[in-house]
Design a protein around this motif. Structure first.
Motif, PDB file in Angstrom:
ATOM      1  N   ALA A 174      -6.913   8.124  -6.642  1.00 18.84           N
ATOM      2  CA  ALA A 174      -7.877   8.558  -5.622  1.00 18.84           C
ATOM      3  C   ALA A 174      -7.131   8.992  -4.361  1.00 18.84           C
ATOM      4  O   ALA A 174      -7.081   8.266  -3.372  1.00 18.84           O
ATOM      5  CB  ALA A 174      -8.857   7.422  -5.324  1.00 18.84           C
ATOM      6  N   PRO A 175      -6.571  10.185  -4.363  1.00 23.14           N
ATOM      7  CA  PRO A 175      -5.762  10.625  -3.219  1.00 23.14           C
ATOM      8  C   PRO A 175      -6.552  10.845  -1.942  1.00 23.14           C
ATOM      9  O   PRO A 175      -5.952  11.039  -0.884  1.00 23.14           O
ATOM     10  CB  PRO A 175      -5.142  11.939  -3.723  1.00 23.14           C
ATOM     11  N   ASP A 176      -7.877  10.793  -2.007  1.00 20.76           N
ATOM     12  CA  ASP A 176      -8.678  10.961  -0.797  1.00 20.76           C
ATOM     13  C   ASP A 176      -8.812   9.670  -0.005  1.00 20.76           C
ATOM     14  O   ASP A 176      -9.380   9.669   1.087  1.00 20.76           O
ATOM     15  CB  ASP A 176     -10.077  11.488  -1.145  1.00 20.76           C
ATOM     16  N   ASP A 177      -8.327   8.572  -0.541  1.00 20.21           N
ATOM     17  CA  ASP A 177      -8.331   7.321   0.225  1.00 20.21           C
ATOM     18  C   ASP A 177      -7.488   7.473   1.488  1.00 20.21           C
ATOM     19  O   ASP A 177      -6.562   8.279   1.537  1.00 20.21           O
ATOM     20  CB  ASP A 177      -7.754   6.183  -0.610  1.00 20.21           C
ATOM     21  N   TRP A 178      -7.803   6.691   2.495  1.00 22.74           N
ATOM     22  CA  TRP A 178      -6.955   6.633   3.674  1.00 22.74           C
ATOM     23  C   TRP A 178      -6.887   5.209   4.202  1.00 22.74           C
ATOM     24  O   TRP A 178      -7.724   4.367   3.875  1.00 22.74           O
ATOM     25  CB  TRP A 178      -7.404   7.594   4.772  1.00 22.74           C
ATOM     26  N   TYR A 179      -5.862   4.963   4.990  1.00 24.05           N
ATOM     27  CA  TYR A 179      -5.670   3.674   5.648  1.00 24.05           C
ATOM     28  C   TYR A 179      -5.507   3.896   7.145  1.00 24.05           C
ATOM     29  O   TYR A 179      -4.988   4.924   7.574  1.00 24.05           O
ATOM     30  CB  TYR A 179      -4.390   2.993   5.148  1.00 24.05           C
ATOM     31  N   LYS A 188       5.473  -6.058  13.186  1.00 23.02           N
ATOM     32  CA  LYS A 188       5.052  -6.358  11.817  1.00 23.02           C
ATOM     33  C   LYS A 188       3.662  -5.778  11.548  1.00 23.02           C
ATOM     34  O   LYS A 188       2.927  -5.400  12.466  1.00 23.02           O
ATOM     35  CB  LYS A 188       5.032  -7.869  11.568  1.00 23.02           C
ATOM     36  N   LEU A 189       3.298  -5.717  10.277  1.00 26.09           N
ATOM     37  CA  LEU A 189       1.977  -5.243   9.877  1.00 26.09           C
ATOM     38  C   LEU A 189       0.934  -6.269  10.305  1.00 26.09           C
ATOM     39  O   LEU A 189       0.996  -7.431   9.910  1.00 26.09           O
ATOM     40  CB  LEU A 189       1.938  -5.049   8.363  1.00 26.09           C
ATOM     41  N   ALA A 190      -0.024  -5.836  11.113  1.00 26.93           N
ATOM     42  CA  ALA A 190      -1.079  -6.729  11.593  1.00 26.93           C
ATOM     43  C   ALA A 190      -2.339  -6.617  10.758  1.00 26.93           C
ATOM     44  O   ALA A 190      -2.996  -7.621  10.465  1.00 26.93           O
ATOM     45  CB  ALA A 190      -1.399  -6.423  13.050  1.00 26.93           C
ATOM     46  N   ALA A 191      -2.689  -5.397  10.368  1.00 27.74           N
ATOM     47  CA  ALA A 191      -3.918  -5.184   9.611  1.00 27.74           C
ATOM     48  C   ALA A 191      -3.911  -3.788   9.020  1.00 27.74           C
ATOM     49  O   ALA A 191      -3.120  -2.929   9.425  1.00 27.74           O
ATOM     50  CB  ALA A 191      -5.150  -5.378  10.495  1.00 27.74           C
ATOM     51  N   ALA A 192      -4.821  -3.567   8.077  1.00 29.87           N
ATOM     52  CA  ALA A 192      -4.970  -2.248   7.468  1.00 29.87           C
ATOM     53  C   ALA A 192      -6.432  -2.024   7.122  1.00 29.87           C
ATOM     54  O   ALA A 192      -7.003  -2.758   6.312  1.00 29.87           O
ATOM     55  CB  ALA A 192      -4.107  -2.128   6.217  1.00 29.87           C
ATOM     56  N   ALA A 193      -7.048  -1.054   7.773  1.00 27.28           N
ATOM     57  CA  ALA A 193      -8.394  -0.640   7.398  1.00 27.28           C
ATOM     58  C   ALA A 193      -8.275   0.399   6.295  1.00 27.28           C
ATOM     59  O   ALA A 193      -7.271   1.098   6.199  1.00 27.28           O
ATOM     60  CB  ALA A 193      -9.133  -0.055   8.598  1.00 27.28           C
ATOM     61  N   TYR A 194      -9.302   0.511   5.445  1.00 27.02           N
ATOM     62  CA  TYR A 194      -9.193   1.432   4.317  1.00 27.02           C
ATOM     63  C   TYR A 194     -10.563   1.816   3.778  1.00 27.02           C
ATOM     64  O   TYR A 194     -11.567   1.139   4.032  1.00 27.02           O
ATOM     65  CB  TYR A 194      -8.369   0.797   3.190  1.00 27.02           C
TER      66      TYR A 194
END
Length: 273
Positions: A174-179, A188-194
């Motif tokens: 699903a290449p239309d996904d985004w983050y 550091k990585l705090a969070a990721a919306a998707y």
């Protein structure tokens, strides 16, 4: 998202494996196939993900063959998954050993479940999603990833750096996904919306985005890992909203399994959904 759709981030693991397609011409600053930083590392858009990978000691992480961890996942007060996950550090192969004695295996080509009678809808999703969420800090500059310029967003009532990650055409399921990746003060990585576009229209997916927050970092052999994840609703207007689930990560260690460790058992069945 609701039920399994909350987690259908399967596409990104496939999108970001080392044998993925290369990214767009604008993002030729992506990493090289061996995980190194490309010539365009000085680009402002790339400084953001590179800083996160550096904070997570990506080079040290990739020196190891495989990493293993236990996961206990809870949603709505119910256990969603209780398993041990082992993966090559380049995400090329994965094995999930569940507490019910069933297992999921990705042998580098196909996904399998054993015994075959345990096959279920969403098994392929489980095969890739949890491994990817664990490995995300080390895969932000994989081939096929495109980055927008960083901007500040609100997280926990504070302004933090963030940037949107998208994927090249025909990359993954699903290449239309985004983050939308959030960066902590220590990089550091705090969070990721998707969003999840697998088997869904983009407009439908964008009406129901979610986020994963990373907490309680612990260091294993010099590499930091989040030992608690929380899942949330998310919106463009309000950012990270109410919590809807969590995962506990424990017993993280680097391992060197035998070559046949990721081989599908004789009683396995291919997982396609």
């Amino acid at each position: 998202m609701k039920k399994l759709l909350l987690f259908s981030t399967i596409l990104v693991l496939i999108a970001c494996r080392n044998n993925s397609e290369t990214t767009t011409s604008e993002e030729k600053i992506m990493t090289e196939a061996d995980g190194g930083i490309g010539d365009g590392a000085s680009s402002p858009s790339m400084q953001f993900p590179i800083a996160i990978e550096n904070a997570h000691k990506k080079d040290e992480f990739l020196k190891h063959k495989s990493v293993q961890f236990d996961i206990a996942l809870i949603f709505g007060g119910n256990e969603r998954l209780n398993a041990k996950i082992t993966t090559l550090t380049n995400s090329g192969k994965i094995k999930i050993e569940k507490k019910d004695s069933s297992s999921l295996v990705f042998d580098g080509d196909k996904a399998w479940i054993a015994p075959a009678a345990k096959n279920y809808e969403g098994a392929r999703f489980d095969m890739f999603t949890w491994q990817y969420f664990f490995s995300l800090p080390f895969k932000l500059t994989d081939n096929g990833t495109n980055w927008e310029m960083p901007k500040q967003r609100i997280m926990d009532n504070n302004k933090v750096n963030s940037a949107k990650l998208t994927f090249g055409e025909n990359v993954g399921d699903a290449p239309d996904d985004w983050y939308v990746i959030y960066q902590a003060e220590d990089k550091k990585l705090a969070a990721a919306a998707y969003i999840v576009t697998l088997n869904r229209e983009v407009s439908t997916a964008e009406a129901n985005p979610h986020a994963i927050n990373y907490h309680n970092y612990e260091t294993v052999d010099g590499v930091p890992f989040a030992t608690k994840w929380t899942f949330h609703n998310w919106s463009q207007e309000n950012g990270i909203e109410n919590e809807i689930g969590e995962a506990r990560i424990s017993n993280i260690k680097f391992v060197d399994p035998e070559d046949d460790f990721f081989k599908a058992p004789e009683n396995a069945e291919e997982v396609k959904k």
